[in-house]
Design a protein around this motif. Structure first.
Motif, PDB file in Angstrom:
ATOM      1  N   LYS A 194     -13.027  -3.691 -12.510  1.00  0.00           N
ATOM      2  CA  LYS A 194     -13.758  -2.511 -12.975  1.00  0.00           C
ATOM      3  C   LYS A 194     -12.887  -1.634 -13.874  1.00  0.00           C
ATOM      4  N   GLY A 195     -11.658  -2.083 -14.123  1.00  0.00           N
ATOM      5  CA  GLY A 195     -10.758  -1.300 -14.962  1.00  0.00           C
ATOM      6  C   GLY A 195     -10.060  -0.180 -14.224  1.00  0.00           C
ATOM      7  N   GLU A 196     -10.184  -0.151 -12.888  1.00  0.00           N
ATOM      8  CA  GLU A 196      -9.550   0.879 -12.070  1.00  0.00           C
ATOM      9  C   GLU A 196      -8.200   0.350 -11.578  1.00  0.00           C
ATOM     10  N   ASP A 197      -7.271   0.130 -12.524  1.00  0.00           N
ATOM     11  CA  ASP A 197      -5.974  -0.435 -12.171  1.00  0.00           C
ATOM     12  C   ASP A 197      -5.196   0.464 -11.224  1.00  0.00           C
ATOM     13  N   ASP A 198      -5.343   1.788 -11.408  1.00  0.00           N
ATOM     14  CA  ASP A 198      -4.635   2.727 -10.534  1.00  0.00           C
ATOM     15  C   ASP A 198      -5.038   2.538  -9.079  1.00  0.00           C
ATOM     16  N   LEU A 199      -6.317   2.237  -8.862  1.00  0.00           N
ATOM     17  CA  LEU A 199      -6.807   2.039  -7.500  1.00  0.00           C
ATOM     18  C   LEU A 199      -6.194   0.783  -6.896  1.00  0.00           C
ATOM     19  N   ALA A 200      -6.093  -0.275  -7.698  1.00  0.00           N
ATOM     20  CA  ALA A 200      -5.511  -1.527  -7.215  1.00  0.00           C
ATOM     21  C   ALA A 200      -4.032  -1.348  -6.882  1.00  0.00           C
ATOM     22  N   VAL A 201      -3.289  -0.680  -7.773  1.00  0.00           N
ATOM     23  CA  VAL A 201      -1.866  -0.449  -7.534  1.00  0.00           C
ATOM     24  C   VAL A 201      -1.672   0.516  -6.370  1.00  0.00           C
ATOM     25  N   GLY A 202      -2.466   1.581  -6.353  1.00  0.00           N
ATOM     26  CA  GLY A 202      -2.376   2.558  -5.262  1.00  0.00           C
ATOM     27  C   GLY A 202      -2.693   1.939  -3.922  1.00  0.00           C
ATOM     28  N   ASN A 203      -3.624   0.983  -3.910  1.00  0.00           N
ATOM     29  CA  ASN A 203      -3.982   0.276  -2.684  1.00  0.00           C
ATOM     30  C   ASN A 203      -2.765  -0.440  -2.105  1.00  0.00           C
ATOM     31  N   ILE A 204      -2.023  -1.159  -2.949  1.00  0.00           N
ATOM     32  CA  ILE A 204      -0.860  -1.908  -2.486  1.00  0.00           C
ATOM     33  C   ILE A 204       0.262  -0.967  -2.045  1.00  0.00           C
ATOM     34  N   ILE A 205       0.535   0.067  -2.860  1.00  0.00           N
ATOM     35  CA  ILE A 205       1.588   1.017  -2.504  1.00  0.00           C
ATOM     36  C   ILE A 205       1.243   1.723  -1.198  1.00  0.00           C
ATOM     37  N   GLY A 206       0.000   2.204  -1.099  1.00  0.00           N
ATOM     38  CA  GLY A 206      -0.429   2.903   0.112  1.00  0.00           C
ATOM     39  C   GLY A 206      -0.409   2.007   1.331  1.00  0.00           C
ATOM     40  N   SER A 207      -0.916   0.781   1.177  1.00  0.00           N
ATOM     41  CA  SER A 207      -0.956  -0.157   2.302  1.00  0.00           C
ATOM     42  C   SER A 207       0.451  -0.482   2.793  1.00  0.00           C
ATOM     43  N   ASN A 208       1.391  -0.691   1.864  1.00  0.00           N
ATOM     44  CA  ASN A 208       2.761  -1.007   2.267  1.00  0.00           C
ATOM     45  C   ASN A 208       3.466   0.194   2.899  1.00  0.00           C
ATOM     46  N   LEU A 209       3.133   1.396   2.429  1.00  0.00           N
ATOM     47  CA  LEU A 209       3.672   2.595   3.071  1.00  0.00           C
ATOM     48  C   LEU A 209       3.141   2.722   4.496  1.00  0.00           C
ATOM     49  N   PHE A 210       1.828   2.492   4.662  1.00  0.00           N
ATOM     50  CA  PHE A 210       1.228   2.542   5.994  1.00  0.00           C
ATOM     51  C   PHE A 210       1.865   1.495   6.909  1.00  0.00           C
ATOM     52  N   ASN A 211       2.019   0.271   6.405  1.00  0.00           N
ATOM     53  CA  ASN A 211       2.566  -0.802   7.232  1.00  0.00           C
ATOM     54  C   ASN A 211       4.010  -0.517   7.634  1.00  0.00           C
ATOM     55  N   THR A 212       4.829  -0.113   6.661  1.00  0.00           N
ATOM     56  CA  THR A 212       6.262   0.098   6.915  1.00  0.00           C
ATOM     57  C   THR A 212       6.514   1.286   7.828  1.00  0.00           C
ATOM     58  N   LEU A 213       5.768   2.365   7.616  1.00  0.00           N
ATOM     59  CA  LEU A 213       6.019   3.599   8.364  1.00  0.00           C
ATOM     60  C   LEU A 213       5.097   3.773   9.576  1.00  0.00           C
ATOM     61  N   MET A 214       3.788   3.654   9.362  1.00  0.00           N
ATOM     62  CA  MET A 214       2.840   3.921  10.444  1.00  0.00           C
ATOM     63  C   MET A 214       2.764   2.780  11.450  1.00  0.00           C
ATOM     64  N   VAL A 215       2.597   1.553  10.963  1.00  0.00           N
ATOM     65  CA  VAL A 215       2.421   0.411  11.867  1.00  0.00           C
ATOM     66  C   VAL A 215       3.651   0.232  12.748  1.00  0.00           C
ATOM     67  N   VAL A 216       4.831   0.202  12.130  1.00  0.00           N
ATOM     68  CA  VAL A 216       6.071   0.058  12.901  1.00  0.00           C
ATOM     69  C   VAL A 216       6.346   1.314  13.717  1.00  0.00           C
ATOM     70  N   GLY A 217       6.070   2.484  13.135  1.00  0.00           N
ATOM     71  CA  GLY A 217       6.316   3.746  13.833  1.00  0.00           C
ATOM     72  C   GLY A 217       5.480   3.893  15.091  1.00  0.00           C
ATOM     73  N   ILE A 218       4.211   3.537  15.014  1.00  0.00           N
ATOM     74  CA  ILE A 218       3.331   3.617  16.183  1.00  0.00           C
ATOM     75  C   ILE A 218       3.830   2.685  17.287  1.00  0.00           C
TER      76      ILE A 218
END
Length: 336
Positions: free
Chosen positions: A243-267
């Motif tokens: 859809k041309g929303e490249d920021d959403l695709a990149v933000g999805n990966i950055i956000g998901s990896n931040l959640f996984n690294t910090l939240m998933v392991v932290g919890i």
């Protein structure tokens, strides 16, 4: 097992795949609509809302595994997902449609993700993840997300202050009428829920079929389940890129990896500390996760202007993921 017994599993795969593709499309539409209404960038929406939604299954698995006395499962889940997010998901997405990476992402957001990855490596070097480490991960996560939201609101306020009323009216008249907030939220929530549910149905059906064909649980875990848990990110990233929303695709990966690294392991660590972490996680998975995270900066870098992760880079990322799965398979079968 005959074909009749496999019908529910086959149906789950077919329906799951169809719903996955459809819900990803609606999910992206809803996310973009909310971003426009709130005056927030699609990058931030991708990092916060999309990243949270697609990482929700990993967080649930993390909490349950820690409660059941197996917190290291959360560690493997988090790092395995991060590797798949970059090597598999961005690789496939870039192969289908090259991804534009804004210079601001290369200068701020990717270095932030690299810093968080380095922090996780440093905290795990002693072979343990204590409860204090878990609290540090969670504190850093909420600090990063809070700062990003504050920065976005501050930028939005500055952008609207100099504009004259006539200029705003002219822009609003010429712009395409956006989706209403209520409709955007509806598609965002429904799309997110269906993304998770359809990916689970698809994985269940694929595992059932694989079992009937005599495929081992180990191979199923390394392939079907590993890829299946990343299907929400994969579907939403591809839909966003198309859809041309490249920021959403990149933000999805950055956000998901931040959640996984910090939240998933932290919890997981906050509930049940991880003692004597498997050495292979420290010497195989963590270095690969770090190298792949750094590679995003290298692959997307351009001397001037925005960066781009092109199809060649997508192929390289996919080859790395295939090599990783191959090494895992050879290791677990005793060949290596």
């Amino acid at each position: 097992m005959n074909i009749v017994d496999l019908l529910p599993a086959i149906l789950a795969v077919i329906v799951g795949l169809v719903v996955l593709v459809w819900s990803a499309d609606k999910f992206v539409d809803g996310a973009v609509g909310v971003a426009k209404f709130c005056g927030m960038s699609t990058l931030l929406i991708g990092m916060v809302i999309v990243g949270f939604g697609t990482s929700a299954p990993e967080m649930v698995v993390s909490a349950l595994s820690a409660v059941q006395g197996n917190p290291q499962l959360a560690l493997g889940n988090a790092y395995g997902s991060n590797i798949a997010n970059i090597a598999l998901i961005l690789g496939v997405t870039a192969l289908i449609s090259p991804i534009l990476v804004q210079r601001s992402v290369l200068k701020k957001d990717l270095p932030l993700l690299i810093g968080v990855t380095v922090l996780s490596i440093l905290l795990l070097l002693d072979g343990d993840v204590s409860r204090l480490d878990g609290v540090v991960f969670l504190a850093v996560f909420f600090g990063v997300m809070g700062f990003n939201i504050w920065k976005e609101k501050k930028s939005a306020n500055k952008a609207t202050e100099p504009a004259e009323a006539g200029e705003l009216a002219e822009v609003s008249e010429s712009a395409e009428k956006p989706m209403s907030l209520g409709k955007s939220i509806f598609w965002l929530v429904l799309g997110m829920g269906l993304l998770v549910a359809s990916s689970r149905a698809l994985v269940w059906g694929a595992v059932d079929i694989a079992h009937s064909l005599g495929v081992s649980d180990l191979l199923i875990g390394l392939t079907i389940v590993a890829i299946g848990t990343s299907l929400p990110e994969l579907a939403s990233s591809i839909a966003a890129a198309r859809k041309g929303e490249d920021d959403l695709a990149v933000g999805n990966i950055i956000g998901s990896n931040l959640f996984n690294t910090l939240m998933v392991v932290g919890i997981a660590a906050s509930i049940s500390p991880m003692n004597q972490i498997d050495g292979e996680v420290l010497y195989r998975d963590m270095p690969l996760m770090g190298i792949l995270t750094l590679s995003l900066l290298v692959l997307g870098f351009r001397r001037k202007g925005d960066g781009r992760i092109n199809r060649v880079a997508g192929i390289v990322l996919l080859l790395v993921y295939v090599a990783y799965l191959t090494i895992l398979g050879l290791k677990t079968t005793g060949v290596l």
